[in-house]
Design a protein around this motif. Structure first.
Motif, mmCIF file in Angstrom:
data_model
loop_
_atom_site.group_PDB
_atom_site.id
_atom_site.type_symbol
_atom_site.label_atom_id
_atom_site.label_comp_id
_atom_site.label_asym_id
_atom_site.label_seq_id
_atom_site.Cartn_x
_atom_site.Cartn_y
_atom_site.Cartn_z
ATOM 1 N N PRO A 196 -36.469 -34.541 -14.006
ATOM 2 C CA PRO A 196 -37.439 -35.607 -14.258
ATOM 3 C C PRO A 196 -36.978 -36.553 -15.356
ATOM 4 O O PRO A 196 -36.088 -36.219 -16.156
ATOM 5 N N PRO A 197 -37.554 -37.725 -15.436
ATOM 6 C CA PRO A 197 -37.188 -38.671 -16.489
ATOM 7 C C PRO A 197 -37.445 -38.086 -17.878
ATOM 8 O O PRO A 197 -38.422 -37.368 -18.091
ATOM 9 N N SER A 198 -36.566 -38.399 -18.808
ATOM 10 C CA SER A 198 -36.776 -37.998 -20.193
ATOM 11 C C SER A 198 -37.453 -39.136 -20.943
ATOM 12 O O SER A 198 -37.272 -40.314 -20.605
ATOM 13 N N VAL A 199 -38.244 -38.785 -21.940
ATOM 14 C CA VAL A 199 -38.980 -39.775 -22.729
ATOM 15 C C VAL A 199 -38.676 -39.506 -24.200
ATOM 16 O O VAL A 199 -39.291 -38.645 -24.825
ATOM 17 N N GLU A 200 -37.729 -40.240 -24.742
ATOM 18 C CA GLU A 200 -37.290 -40.037 -26.118
ATOM 19 C C GLU A 200 -37.976 -41.025 -27.061
ATOM 20 O O GLU A 200 -37.914 -42.236 -26.846
ATOM 21 N N ARG A 201 -38.629 -40.497 -28.075
ATOM 22 C CA ARG A 201 -39.257 -41.376 -29.069
ATOM 23 C C ARG A 201 -38.192 -41.925 -30.009
ATOM 24 O O ARG A 201 -37.454 -41.170 -30.624
ATOM 25 N N LEU A 202 -38.126 -43.261 -30.143
ATOM 26 C CA LEU A 202 -37.126 -43.904 -31.000
ATOM 27 C C LEU A 202 -37.677 -44.220 -32.385
ATOM 28 O O LEU A 202 -36.977 -44.050 -33.383
ATOM 29 N N SER A 203 -38.902 -44.684 -32.464
ATOM 30 C CA SER A 203 -39.514 -45.029 -33.749
ATOM 31 C C SER A 203 -41.005 -45.236 -33.547
ATOM 32 O O SER A 203 -41.481 -45.408 -32.425
ATOM 33 N N CYS A 204 -41.747 -45.239 -34.680
ATOM 34 C CA CYS A 204 -43.174 -45.495 -34.655
ATOM 35 C C CYS A 204 -43.528 -46.387 -35.848
ATOM 36 O O CYS A 204 -42.906 -46.289 -36.922
ATOM 37 N N GLU A 205 -44.537 -47.232 -35.669
ATOM 38 C CA GLU A 205 -44.924 -48.157 -36.721
ATOM 39 C C GLU A 205 -45.382 -47.432 -37.977
ATOM 40 O O GLU A 205 -45.154 -47.909 -39.094
ATOM 41 N N ASP A 206 -46.037 -46.280 -37.825
ATOM 42 C CA ASP A 206 -46.603 -45.603 -38.987
ATOM 43 C C ASP A 206 -45.650 -44.585 -39.613
ATOM 44 O O ASP A 206 -46.042 -43.812 -40.474
ATOM 45 N N GLU A 207 -44.396 -44.566 -39.149
ATOM 46 C CA GLU A 207 -43.407 -43.675 -39.745
ATOM 47 C C GLU A 207 -42.659 -44.410 -40.856
ATOM 48 O O GLU A 207 -42.303 -45.577 -40.710
ATOM 49 N N ALA A 208 -42.391 -43.683 -41.937
ATOM 50 C CA ALA A 208 -41.673 -44.297 -43.067
ATOM 51 C C ALA A 208 -40.244 -44.614 -42.665
ATOM 52 O O ALA A 208 -39.624 -43.877 -41.923
#
Length: 208
Positions: A196-208
């Motif tokens: 299945p497709p992978s979903v990798e988190r690259l960044s988030c607005e609320d992360e330092a």
């Protein structure tokens, strides 16, 4: 406490439990997704192959009707949903993700983003889905190795020339993978036949 009062409380409690369990099993409980009860799980993606078939129980039929899933029989299409990224965190609008799609065991496929209400987000980006007919790579990157297609999931269009799925206005969202005319191997053994497709988190607005 009188006997009549005890009977009354017992009836009220039984009715509350019965109604609550019915709503939960039918996917009518607030926040429930149509495939929350899918009996098939492949690396974070869940499916219920009974959807669209005569074997679907009343609860499955209610979930399909409630969430507006245009369900076909499994010989025509199967549906997988995902609510978390590769690290197990819930998918949300504030983050940017990389979606990598490998070869799919089907004639045609698509991946579509839905908001917390199982609806298409109310934005005008016209970028809520990718499918097998799109360009393999608009711009080659090292991260694309091993995939036939990649896309960026984000509330804003990426600066680089990449396929894009817009999450603007989606809040907490999920992804639906549709596989049309699936291979017999997928129907027989989805855990082995599907990468299945992978979903990798690259960044988030609320992360330092």
């Amino acid at each position: 406490m009188g006997t009549a009062l005890r009977y009354g409380l017992a009836l009220m409690l039984g009715a509350a439990i019965g109604i609550g369990s019915m709503l939960y099993m039918a996917g009518l409980w607030p926040g429930m997704k149509p495939l929350d009860f899918g009996d098939i799980e492949v690396r974070g993606w869940r499916a219920d192959f009974a959807i669209g078939s005569n074997a679907a129980d009343p609860y499955t039929r209610a979930r399909v009707a409630r969430h507006g899933l245009l369900a076909l029989a499994k010989s025509e299409a199967v549906y997988f949903t995902r609510t978390t990224d590769s690290s197990g965190e819930h998918l949300r609008e504030e983050c940017i993700y990389r979606l990598k799609v490998a070869e799919m065991p089907a004639e045609w496929w698509s991946v579509t983003l839905y908001d917390a209400d199982s609806k298409l987000p109310m934005n005008e980006d016209e970028a809520l889905s990718i499918n097998a007919d799109q360009n393999v790579f608009a711009e080659a990157n090292e991260e694309d190795v091993g995939a036939v297609m990649t896309a960026i999931i984000a509330p804003q269009k990426p600066q680089e020339n990449r396929l894009w799925i817009s999450s603007r206005g989606a809040g907490n969202f999920d992804l639906t993978l549709r596989l049309y005319m699936p291979d017999e191997a997928l129907l027989a053994d989805p855990q082995s036949a599907l990468e299945p497709p992978s979903v990798e988190r690259l960044s988030c607005e609320d992360e330092a």
